[in-house]
Write a protein that holds these residues in place. Structure first.
Motif, mmCIF file in Angstrom:
data_model
loop_
_atom_site.group_PDB
_atom_site.id
_atom_site.type_symbol
_atom_site.label_atom_id
_atom_site.label_comp_id
_atom_site.label_asym_id
_atom_site.label_seq_id
_atom_site.Cartn_x
_atom_site.Cartn_y
_atom_site.Cartn_z
ATOM 1 N N UNK A 157 -73.529 -21.904 25.937
ATOM 2 C CA UNK A 157 -74.683 -22.663 25.625
ATOM 3 C C UNK A 157 -74.233 -23.643 24.638
ATOM 4 N N UNK A 158 -73.246 -23.582 23.782
ATOM 5 C CA UNK A 158 -72.782 -24.363 22.942
ATOM 6 C C UNK A 158 -71.377 -25.176 23.528
ATOM 7 N N UNK A 159 -71.320 -26.359 22.979
ATOM 8 C CA UNK A 159 -70.286 -27.490 23.395
ATOM 9 C C UNK A 159 -69.552 -27.849 22.201
ATOM 10 N N UNK A 160 -68.086 -28.183 22.622
ATOM 11 C CA UNK A 160 -67.296 -28.530 21.446
ATOM 12 C C UNK A 160 -66.507 -29.958 21.992
ATOM 13 N N UNK A 161 -66.068 -30.691 21.180
ATOM 14 C CA UNK A 161 -65.533 -31.992 21.535
ATOM 15 C C UNK A 161 -64.129 -31.979 20.915
ATOM 16 N N UNK A 162 -63.354 -32.980 21.709
ATOM 17 C CA UNK A 162 -61.962 -32.992 21.125
ATOM 18 C C UNK A 162 -61.502 -34.342 21.616
ATOM 19 N N UNK A 163 -60.394 -34.981 21.019
ATOM 20 C CA UNK A 163 -60.118 -36.314 21.421
ATOM 21 C C UNK A 163 -59.173 -36.424 22.806
ATOM 22 N N UNK A 164 -59.426 -35.459 23.712
ATOM 23 C CA UNK A 164 -58.948 -35.601 24.862
ATOM 24 C C UNK A 164 -58.328 -34.121 25.259
ATOM 25 N N UNK A 165 -58.445 -34.097 26.744
ATOM 26 C CA UNK A 165 -57.887 -32.975 27.640
ATOM 27 C C UNK A 165 -56.401 -32.745 27.163
ATOM 28 N N UNK A 166 -55.975 -31.611 26.570
ATOM 29 C CA UNK A 166 -54.562 -31.219 26.098
ATOM 30 C C UNK A 166 -54.527 -31.754 24.729
ATOM 31 N N UNK A 167 -55.189 -32.288 23.953
ATOM 32 C CA UNK A 167 -54.985 -32.763 22.581
ATOM 33 C C UNK A 167 -54.964 -31.600 21.824
ATOM 34 N N UNK A 168 -54.477 -31.854 20.478
ATOM 35 C CA UNK A 168 -54.264 -30.425 19.429
ATOM 36 C C UNK A 168 -55.863 -30.072 19.239
ATOM 37 N N UNK A 169 -56.627 -30.714 19.122
ATOM 38 C CA UNK A 169 -58.012 -30.138 19.071
ATOM 39 C C UNK A 169 -58.533 -29.271 20.313
ATOM 40 N N UNK A 170 -58.315 -29.896 21.353
ATOM 41 C CA UNK A 170 -58.410 -29.002 22.615
ATOM 42 C C UNK A 170 -57.851 -27.877 22.333
ATOM 43 N N UNK A 171 -56.662 -27.765 22.489
ATOM 44 C CA UNK A 171 -55.770 -26.588 22.389
ATOM 45 C C UNK A 171 -56.185 -25.413 21.238
ATOM 46 N N UNK A 172 -56.416 -26.184 20.005
ATOM 47 C CA UNK A 172 -56.794 -25.082 18.938
ATOM 48 C C UNK A 172 -57.886 -24.326 19.403
ATOM 49 N N UNK A 173 -59.211 -25.255 19.814
ATOM 50 C CA UNK A 173 -60.248 -24.484 20.439
ATOM 51 C C UNK A 173 -60.115 -23.428 21.398
ATOM 52 N N UNK A 174 -59.087 -23.944 22.334
ATOM 53 C CA UNK A 174 -58.899 -22.960 23.348
ATOM 54 C C UNK A 174 -58.237 -21.510 22.737
ATOM 55 N N UNK A 175 -57.325 -21.917 21.759
ATOM 56 C CA UNK A 175 -56.823 -20.700 21.285
ATOM 57 C C UNK A 175 -57.696 -19.774 20.601
ATOM 58 N N UNK A 176 -58.805 -20.287 19.758
ATOM 59 C CA UNK A 176 -59.752 -19.433 19.260
ATOM 60 C C UNK A 176 -60.600 -18.880 20.449
ATOM 61 N N UNK A 177 -61.128 -19.550 21.327
ATOM 62 C CA UNK A 177 -61.747 -19.071 22.579
ATOM 63 C C UNK A 177 -60.990 -17.835 23.102
ATOM 64 N N UNK A 178 -59.756 -17.769 23.000
ATOM 65 C CA UNK A 178 -59.007 -16.956 23.846
ATOM 66 C C UNK A 178 -58.988 -15.631 22.948
ATOM 67 N N UNK A 179 -58.651 -16.131 21.760
ATOM 68 C CA UNK A 179 -58.461 -14.809 20.860
ATOM 69 C C UNK A 179 -59.850 -14.022 20.525
ATOM 70 N N UNK A 180 -61.096 -14.944 20.585
ATOM 71 C CA UNK A 180 -62.359 -14.282 20.182
ATOM 72 C C UNK A 180 -63.107 -13.931 21.406
ATOM 73 N N UNK A 181 -62.735 -14.454 22.721
ATOM 74 C CA UNK A 181 -63.447 -14.144 23.809
ATOM 75 C C UNK A 181 -64.914 -14.995 24.237
#
Length: 328
Positions: A157-181
């Motif tokens: 239900x929630x969205x998150x932004x980044x400054x582009x696919x593969x950017x540091x912001x994208x990968x950092x959030x994907x890391x958090x998503x993966x760790x926290x499920x």
């Protein structure tokens, strides 16, 4: 074969080495004798460009020659980096870039026109840090723990932004998503500015962003900072914990750095390194870097910076593979 015939080639080889060493030393001593171009693979006025121009000015004064910034943005930094990779190795065209172009792009792209290790000589690292995890001001969370619980209670239900696919912001959030499920929707933008603007406006719920452009909006309450992905807390926001402190380790740090084309004479690389490190100990430069919210300023040799790059290639590569991000 006589003893004389053995000695003569050895003496000739030693003489050649001595001449080469003398030429290299002379080349460094006379360097630079014309303007030097500092290529920045981003648009003007951004964070990378701002710090690059400061160091262009510092190097120009120290070496008594003009250092001219040449902005060559495009394709996640690939265009500017490749331009320097294919430049002459004479010390007159250098690269001032950020970590993602050298340590992340090789894992993101199936085909990359440059090799960050083979095509470049590391000169010096400039700073080390991370990004802030921000949420819109009315999201009812005040920590990563509460954020994780809230996202899990509202899956997809929630969205998150980044400054582009593969950017540091994208990968950092994907890391958090993966760790926290977590399950969230990624909304990529063409830059961090529009991402943060929509975060302030409530069009997106969360996102990582650089600290230098967001610290004031955090202080004003227009967004809320939950954590910092860098190695330690930042003095500007001392109450914001690191992701690692919060239970979600993140060791893939960002940095700026200067590189030269691979065949640049080592004497020139060493001279540039010495001047950059001298600048990083200058109180005026330190003060300005702190004003730009960059407080972690390690001094590195070219060899140490090269080792950092090689380690980061492994660490970022592992993260990219773990989250399954790939770009053409």
């Amino acid at each position: 074969m006589t003893r004389t015939s053995l000695i003569r080639p050895a003496l000739a080889a030693l003489a050649a080495l001595a001449l080469a060493g003398t030429a290299a030393a002379q080349g460094a001593a006379g360097y630079p004798d014309k303007p030097v171009t500092l290529v920045v693979p981003t648009a003007a006025a951004g964070g990378t460009d701002t710090i690059a121009r400061m160091f262009a000015d510092v190097l120009g004064k120290a070496l008594k020659q003009s250092f001219v910034v040449d902005n060559r943005p495009g394709a996640n930094g690939i265009l500017g980096v490749d331009y320097v990779a294919k430049s002459p190795g004479d010390g007159y065209r250098l690269l001032f870039t950020y970590a993602a172009t050298m340590a992340v792009n090789p894992s993101l792209y199936k085909k990359l026109p440059y090799d960050p290790v083979k095509d470049f000589a590391p000169v010096a690292q400039i700073g080390r840090g991370g990004n802030l995890l921000l949420v819109r001001k009315d999201l009812p969370v005040n920590s990563i723990k509460e954020f994780v619980a809230y996202v899990k209670a509202h899956p997809d239900k929630l969205s998150y932004c980044s400054w582009g696919a593969g950017s540091g912001g994208h990968l950092a959030m994907e890391s958090l998503k993966k760790q926290a499920g977590l399950v969230m929707t990624h909304v990529p933008y063409k830059g961090s500015g529009p991402c943060v603007q929509d975060l302030m406006g409530g069009q997106v719920d969360a996102g990582f962003a650089d600290i230098s452009s967001t610290v004031e909006i955090v202080r004003s309450g227009r967004v809320r900072a939950l954590a910092y992905s860098g190695p330690g807390r930042v003095p500007m926001l001392p109450d914001v914990p690191t992701m690692t402190e919060s239970g979600y380790p993140f060791k893939n740090y960002s940095w700026y750095g200067v590189f030269a084309p691979a065949k640049t004479p080592p004497a020139i690389v060493q001279r540039l390194n010495a001047e950059i490190n001298r600048a990083l100990k200058d109180p005026a430069v330190i003060k300005r870097m702190h004003e730009l919210n960059f407080t972690d300023l390690p001094l590195t040799t070219p060899e140490q910076f090269g080792a950092t790059l090689r380690q980061d290639l492994q660490d970022w590569g592992a993260l990219v593979r773990s989250v399954g991000v790939s770009l053409d």
